[in-house]
Every structure is written in structure tokens, then in C-alpha cells.
Design a protein around this motif. Structure first.
Motif, PDB file in Angstrom:
ATOM      1  N   GLY A 209      11.928 -11.804 -39.618  1.00 21.71           N
ATOM      2  CA  GLY A 209      11.191 -12.460 -38.537  1.00 21.71           C
ATOM      3  C   GLY A 209      11.835 -13.797 -38.229  1.00 21.71           C
ATOM      4  N   ILE A 217       4.695 -11.309 -35.733  1.00 18.19           N
ATOM      5  CA  ILE A 217       4.957  -9.934 -36.197  1.00 18.19           C
ATOM      6  C   ILE A 217       3.796  -9.498 -37.079  1.00 18.19           C
ATOM      7  CG2 ILE A 217       6.548  -8.483 -37.549  1.00 18.19           C
ATOM      8  CD1 ILE A 217       8.753 -10.559 -36.674  1.00 18.19           C
ATOM      9  N   ASP A 230      10.702 -13.634 -43.890  1.00 22.16           N
ATOM     10  CA  ASP A 230      10.090 -14.472 -42.860  1.00 22.16           C
ATOM     11  C   ASP A 230      10.843 -15.790 -42.761  1.00 22.16           C
ATOM     12  OD1 ASP A 230       8.459 -15.839 -41.129  1.00 22.16           O
ATOM     13  OD2 ASP A 230       6.586 -15.207 -42.088  1.00 22.16           O
ATOM     14  N   ILE A 241       5.673 -14.001 -39.526  1.00 25.43           N
ATOM     15  CA  ILE A 241       5.150 -12.671 -39.874  1.00 25.43           C
ATOM     16  C   ILE A 241       3.750 -12.839 -40.480  1.00 25.43           C
ATOM     17  CG2 ILE A 241       5.541 -10.618 -41.325  1.00 25.43           C
ATOM     18  CD1 ILE A 241       8.537 -11.163 -41.180  1.00 25.43           C
TER      19      ILE A 241
END
Ligand code: NAP
Length: 283
Positions: A209, A217, A230, A241
């Protein structure tokens, strides 16, 4: 079963210990002054100022010096280029970090590309990106390169895996995708025009992400057993995320904070030490 925590904070600390020993060795061999990482901050964005300070502190923790250059908000491209030229020419400066983003009137790409390749320890030049993408030796962009180090540390081999990178910025998403490709993953890059994002993310065995939107996300998009990285960071310790919805059923995940952030700084410092070793002819 809860996924394994990819503890960037702990690994970064360990790396710093190794780097400190290398800086000591370097100084013994050269008998000289410690190498310098020069940091350039343009303007007064508080988050950028914090990042630059953290990088300077990490530098000193391993025994290097940091030289911080602070330029006013109204700095022109020409003025910033002149600063970079000076640092390129300075023999003790082994690495140059230009903190992104710079104020809008500045041509950021032109300034990044002015950094001498041997001092591009943050991996921001087009030349460095091109070399990395071609599989040649280069300092990678610090955040994705830090993520690759972290995956390796935890024995996660991207080879043959479906990787989905959400975000395509020049310093994060794009180099991340090229690094995963270089490590033989099958890579999909998503961005703001991507259709069916949730469906594409669902395919990922490794999802990164890098969107810049808090918890954009969703956990429900991510399949069981995925490796969840992330790269986002937002006030309140939230990433890009929705991690809370996935940590119990993924295979591994990076916490926010304490995952990708510390690895970015450790990678920048590691690449500066390597640049100093190369300049001293010992790497
Ligand atoms: P950025 O330059 O703003 O790029 C964001 C990317 O996300 C763009 O490629 C954009 O697509 C894409 N995107 C935006 N909205 C989207 C949507 N609705 N659907 C799909 N993709 C979308 O951000 P960045 O600099 O790469 O940073 C990303 C995140 O990483 C941020 O949270 C930032 O704080 C964090 N970060 C962390 C570190 C660290 O050291 N931990 C370092 C750098 C950044 P388009 O290209 O189509 O616009």
C-alpha cells in the motif's frame, strides 16, 4: 492465526549497530573525519522537518555527521541546483538527501537529477532508477529498498509470487514495482485510474500500500495468507491499509508505525555508509 509481524523498528536498530561498526572501521582505515550525509529541507513543512531531523539523528547514532541545509519556502530551482552543486563538490559529503516534496515553484525532478549518482544515497535520480530497473548496481529509493530488506530479513522471497503495488509515485510505487520484478515477482501496479482495484488486490500474495490515503485499502480486499506491506503513514499512526481487519488472517504484515518507516531511515544510512566505503576504496 495471526500473521507474523515484520518488525522494522527492531531490524533497523540491529542494522544501526552493524553500521556503527562499519563507520568505525572506515575511520580507522582512512584516519579521517567521519563522512557526512547532507540533508536539504526547502520550506517549513513540519512533517518534512521531522523526517529530516530523524534522518540526521540516525546519522549521528552510527557515528557519521549530518550537515543540514535549510532553505526558505521561496527558493528557486536555480538556487536549489546551486546548493546541490556545492554539496556534489564537497569531498566530505558522501550522501545527499533532498527531502520530498519541495515547494511547487521548484522543478523537483531537475533538482533530484542534479545529485551526483555516487552521492544519490536516497535513490532519487533518474539515472539511479534506470540502473536499478536494469538490474545494475545502484542505491535504491530508500523506502522500497527498505521494504525489500525487511522481506529478505523475514525469509519472504517474492520469486514467482503475485505482487500488487497500489501507487506509482517516482519515489515509492514505481521503484517498489521494479524491485519486486527484479526479485522475480509477477507485478501489477495500480493507480488512480485503475478499474476493479479490489479485485486486483484480491489476487495479491504480496500487497504493498503506497497510496497516501488513510486505510484506503480495505481488509476485505486482501486474501488470506497474503504478505501485507503498508508504506503509508498518517497522523494517529494509521497507514494506507486497513490493517486491523487483516492481521489475523494474513501471513505477515508491517505495523504502522514501526514497520516501513524505520527501514526507510536505516536504508538511507546504510547506503550512505556504503557510498563512504566506496569513496574510500574499501567496498
Ligand atoms: P503520492 O506521490 O501521493 O502517490 C500516491 C499514489 O497513489 C499515486 O500513484 C496515485 O495514483 C495513487 N492513488 C491515489 N489515489 C488512488 C486511488 N483512489 N486508487 C488507486 N491509487 C491511487 O504518495 P507517495 O509519496 O508515494 O506516498 C504514499 C504513502 O507512503 C503516503 O502515505 C506516504 O506518507 C507514505 N510514505 C512513507 C514513507 C516512509 O518512509 N514510511 C516514505 C514516503 C512515503 P496516480 O499516479 O494515478 O495519481
Amino acid at each position: 492465526m495471526a500473521g507474523m509481524v515484520l518488525d522494522g523498528k527492531a531490524y533497523a536498530k540491529e542494522l544501526e549497530g552493524e553500521l556503527q561498526a562499519r563507520v568505525e572501521q572506515l575511520q580507522k582505515k582512512t584516519g579521517g573525519e567521519p563522512p557526512i550525509l547532507a540533508t536539504i529541507l526547502v520550506g517549513s513543512d513540519p512533517a518534512s522537518a521531522t523526517y529530516v531531523r530523524m534522518k540526521g539523528n540516525a546519522c549521528r547514532r552510527v557515528g557519521m555527521e549530518s550537515q543540514s541545509v535549510a532553505l526558505p519556502e521561496e527558493t528557486t530551482t536555480e538556487e536549489l541546483l546551486a546548493t546541490i552543486d556545492e554539496l556534489n563538490a564537497s569531498p566530505r559529503v558522501r550522501g545527499i538527501l533532498l527531502q520530498h516534496p519541495v515547494p511547487k515553484q521548484i522543478e523537483e525532478r531537475e533538482c533530484f537529477d542534479r545529485i551526483a549518482i555516487e552521492k544519490d544515497v536516497d535513490g532519487v535520480t533518474s539515472h539511479g532508477f534506470g540502473r536499478m530497473a536494469m538490474g545494475e548496481a545502484a542505491y535504491g529509493s530508500a523506502t522500497p529498498a527498505g521494504i525489500m530488506r525487511l522481506l529478505k530479513r523475514y525469509g519472504i522471497d517474492p520469486s514467482g509470487k503475485e505482487a500488487v503495488v497500489v501507487g506509482r509515485s517516482p519515489i515509492l510505487g514505481k521503484p517498489m514495482a521494479m524491485m519486486l520484478l527484479g526479485a522475480n515477482a509477477t507485478v501489477t501496479i495500480c493507480h488512480s485510474r485503475t478499474k476493479n482495484l479490489a479485485e486486483i488486490v484480491q489476487r495479491a500474495e504480496i500487497v504493498v500500500g503506497a497510496v497516501g490515503r488513510p486505510e484506503f485499502i480495505k481488509g476485505s480486499w486482501i486474501r488470506d495468507g497474503a504478505v501485507v506491506v503498508d508504506a503509508g503513514y498518517h497522523p494517529g499512526g494509521v497507514g494506507d491499509i486497513e490493517l486491523s481487519a487483516v492481521i489475523d488472517r494474513c501471513s505477515a504484515w508491517t505495523p504502522v508505525p514501526g514497520g516501513v518507516g524505520p527501514m526507510t531511515i536505516a536504508t538511507l544510512i546504510a547506503q550512505t555508509v556504503e557510498a563512504a566505503e566506496k569513496a574510500a576504496g574499501i567496498a
